[in-house]
Design a protein around this motif. Structure first.
Motif, PDB file in Angstrom:
ATOM      1  N   PRO A 132       0.821  -1.212   0.000  1.00  0.00           N
ATOM      2  CA  PRO A 132       0.000   0.000   0.000  1.00  0.00           C
ATOM      3  C   PRO A 132       0.859   1.267   0.000  1.00  0.00           C
ATOM      4  CG  PRO A 132       0.105  -0.926   2.209  1.00  0.00           C
ATOM      5  CD  PRO A 132       0.828  -1.887   1.312  1.00  0.00           C
ATOM      6  N   PHE A 133       0.291   2.348  -0.487  1.00  0.00           N
ATOM      7  CA  PHE A 133       0.910   3.668  -0.330  1.00  0.00           C
ATOM      8  C   PHE A 133      -0.177   4.717  -0.475  1.00  0.00           C
ATOM      9  CE2 PHE A 133       0.934   3.361  -4.963  1.00  0.00           C
ATOM     10  CZ  PHE A 133       0.658   4.658  -5.372  1.00  0.00           C
ATOM     11  N   HIS A 134       0.118   5.914   0.035  1.00  0.00           N
ATOM     12  CA  HIS A 134      -0.820   7.026  -0.085  1.00  0.00           C
ATOM     13  C   HIS A 134      -0.035   8.302  -0.316  1.00  0.00           C
ATOM     14  CE1 HIS A 134      -4.165   9.758   1.762  1.00  0.00           C
ATOM     15  NE2 HIS A 134      -4.161   9.797   0.439  1.00  0.00           N
ATOM     16  N   ASN A 135      -0.169   8.847  -1.496  1.00  0.00           N
ATOM     17  CA  ASN A 135       0.376  10.169  -1.820  1.00  0.00           C
ATOM     18  C   ASN A 135      -0.494  10.751  -2.934  1.00  0.00           C
ATOM     19  OD1 ASN A 135       1.202   8.831  -4.151  1.00  0.00           O
ATOM     20  ND2 ASN A 135       3.390   8.905  -3.667  1.00  0.00           N
ATOM     21  N   SER A 136       0.043  11.677  -3.705  1.00  0.00           N
ATOM     22  CA  SER A 136      -0.765  12.317  -4.741  1.00  0.00           C
ATOM     23  C   SER A 136      -1.167  11.351  -5.849  1.00  0.00           C
ATOM     24  CB  SER A 136       0.006  13.495  -5.347  1.00  0.00           C
ATOM     25  OG  SER A 136       1.214  13.047  -5.943  1.00  0.00           O
ATOM     26  N   ARG A 137      -0.558  10.190  -5.884  1.00  0.00           N
ATOM     27  CA  ARG A 137      -0.865   9.197  -6.919  1.00  0.00           C
ATOM     28  C   ARG A 137      -1.942   8.203  -6.466  1.00  0.00           C
ATOM     29  NH1 ARG A 137       3.962   6.945 -10.518  1.00  0.00           N
ATOM     30  NH2 ARG A 137       4.268   8.790 -11.806  1.00  0.00           N
ATOM     31  N   SER A 138      -2.452   8.341  -5.258  1.00  0.00           N
ATOM     32  CA  SER A 138      -3.488   7.422  -4.795  1.00  0.00           C
ATOM     33  C   SER A 138      -4.450   8.161  -3.870  1.00  0.00           C
ATOM     34  CB  SER A 138      -2.875   6.224  -4.058  1.00  0.00           C
ATOM     35  OG  SER A 138      -2.432   6.602  -2.776  1.00  0.00           O
ATOM     36  N   THR A 139      -5.631   7.597  -3.686  1.00  0.00           N
ATOM     37  CA  THR A 139      -6.614   8.192  -2.783  1.00  0.00           C
ATOM     38  C   THR A 139      -6.519   7.624  -1.374  1.00  0.00           C
ATOM     39  OG1 THR A 139      -8.274   6.546  -3.435  1.00  0.00           O
ATOM     40  CG2 THR A 139      -8.211   8.604  -4.694  1.00  0.00           C
ATOM     41  N   GLY A 140      -5.701   6.613  -1.187  1.00  0.00           N
ATOM     42  CA  GLY A 140      -5.536   5.990   0.118  1.00  0.00           C
ATOM     43  C   GLY A 140      -4.692   4.746  -0.034  1.00  0.00           C
ATOM     44  N   PRO A 141      -4.329   4.081   1.074  1.00  0.00           N
ATOM     45  CA  PRO A 141      -3.429   2.917   0.986  1.00  0.00           C
ATOM     46  C   PRO A 141      -3.995   1.779   0.140  1.00  0.00           C
ATOM     47  CG  PRO A 141      -4.346   3.161   3.205  1.00  0.00           C
ATOM     48  CD  PRO A 141      -4.669   4.411   2.471  1.00  0.00           C
ATOM     49  N   GLY A 142      -5.311   1.545   0.217  1.00  0.00           N
ATOM     50  CA  GLY A 142      -5.895   0.474  -0.582  1.00  0.00           C
ATOM     51  C   GLY A 142      -5.822   0.760  -2.071  1.00  0.00           C
ATOM     52  N   ASP A 143      -6.121   2.004  -2.444  1.00  0.00           N
ATOM     53  CA  ASP A 143      -6.020   2.408  -3.843  1.00  0.00           C
ATOM     54  C   ASP A 143      -4.577   2.340  -4.311  1.00  0.00           C
ATOM     55  OD1 ASP A 143      -7.056   3.644  -6.317  1.00  0.00           O
ATOM     56  OD2 ASP A 143      -5.905   5.390  -5.659  1.00  0.00           O
ATOM     57  N   GLY A 144      -3.631   2.744  -3.442  1.00  0.00           N
ATOM     58  CA  GLY A 144      -2.228   2.667  -3.792  1.00  0.00           C
ATOM     59  C   GLY A 144      -1.782   1.230  -4.030  1.00  0.00           C
ATOM     60  N   MET A 145      -2.232   0.315  -3.175  1.00  0.00           N
ATOM     61  CA  MET A 145      -1.881  -1.096  -3.358  1.00  0.00           C
ATOM     62  C   MET A 145      -2.434  -1.609  -4.682  1.00  0.00           C
ATOM     63  SD  MET A 145      -3.051  -4.416  -3.333  1.00  0.00           S
ATOM     64  CE  MET A 145      -4.673  -4.259  -2.549  1.00  0.00           C
TER      65      MET A 145
END
Length: 312
Positions: A59-72
């Protein structure tokens, strides 16, 4: 959560650089920026030293995702984009890519279960005691910390190689991978697992490359070379007098050739509430990089991209 200490001699043995090829699971927040992509490709192009058994999306959360789940999920998708452009690499085994956690560890003793944690536990427990599985983590450490809480026995069957935190002398350790999930970071630092850590600022921070170098040695090296060049060029609008760290190559470079990193065995640092390091020499031992050979690592990557393109 308390973990019983491991024997010092056992730890020191595990922390030695590998003398031959190793089996790895690569845990990666692949879409976080652009360095994970280079690391994934480098690992898959280095079977003489690194045998990739699985890729786990972190998972990750920064400007490229809306939250850790979206980042994963975006990382999971990015892994498949890379594999589509590496047809010469055999990644057809069932379950080669696993989804990881969709949230951060909520507290000590509260793991987050996922396909990745289950796969890591299964592979670790199946590893012979004298042939540990190397877990190379180049993102937030959520998946690995959850696996350690679910099955503490895997500490005896793995070596964790993590790009996380800054150098011991740095005034803070608010590095992206570490600060994304500080609960998971504390678990990994406190549990006593054999840990080889690659700090970012102060150590890996000089692992730079430039667009002209990318154009010379990456662009035109097959579909994967063109893809890596494109994401590098698109990452920063103004490429004039600009260079970019490809941080995540460092731990793979060490596995390919241990001489490309200077390591020292030190006490495991404590992570404070203010996200700084605190030190206690009575703590268990970990291995920590002091320096990496930028030229050696990039030279090897470029040669392998060229060889892969020529083979096609």
């Amino acid at each position: 959560m308390r973990f019983p200490p491991l024997d010092l001699q056992f730890l020191l043995e595990r922390l030695r650089p590998p003398s031959g090829p190793v089996r790895i699971v690569l845990d990666t927040d692949t879409y976080n920026e652009i360095d994970d992509q280079f690391a994934v490709v480098y690992a898959l192009l280095s079977p003489e030293r690194v045998m990739v058994e699985a890729l786990h999306a972190a998972p990750f959360h920064n400007s490229r995702s809306t939250g850790p789940g979206d980042g994963m999920e975006k990382s999971f998708e990015e892994i498949h984009r890379l594999l589509e452009r590496l047809p010469a690499v055999d990644t057809t085994s069932e379950g080669f890519v696993k989804r990881g956690s969709t949230k951060w560890v909520p507290g000590e003793g509260t793991p987050v279960e996922s396909e990745a944690t289950a796969d890591l536990i299964e592979r670790a427990l199946a590893s012979p005691p004298d042939d540990p599985l190397y877990v190379v983590a180049i993102g937030a450490i959520t998946n690995v910390a959850s696996a350690l809480m679910l099955e503490p026995e895997i500490r005896r069957r793995i070596v964790l190689v993590w790009l996380g935190g800054h150098a011991r002398h740095w005034p803070d350790t608010r590095e992206f991978n570490l600060r994304q999930d500080p609960v998971a970071s504390r678990i990994v630092l406190d549990c006593g697992v054999p840990l080889v850590r690659f700090p970012c600022m102060g150590v890996v921070s000089h692992l730079h490359t430039t667009q002209p170098e990318m154009a010379e040695h990456v662009q035109g090296k097959g579909a994967i070379g063109d893809y890596l060049f494109r994401i590098y060029s698109d990452y920063h609008a103004d490429q004039f007098a600009y260079s970019k760290q490809i941080w995540d190559l460092a731990p793979l470079g060490w596995l390919v050739n241990p001489e490309w990193a200077q390591m020292e065995v030190v006490s495991a640092p404590r992570l404070t509430e203010s996200v700084t390091w605190a030190f206690d020499e009575s703590r268990h031992r970990v291995s920590c990089a002091r320096r990496v050979d930028r030229d050696g690592i990039f030279r090897d990557l470029f040669l392998k991209l060229d060889k892969a393109a020529s083979r096609r």
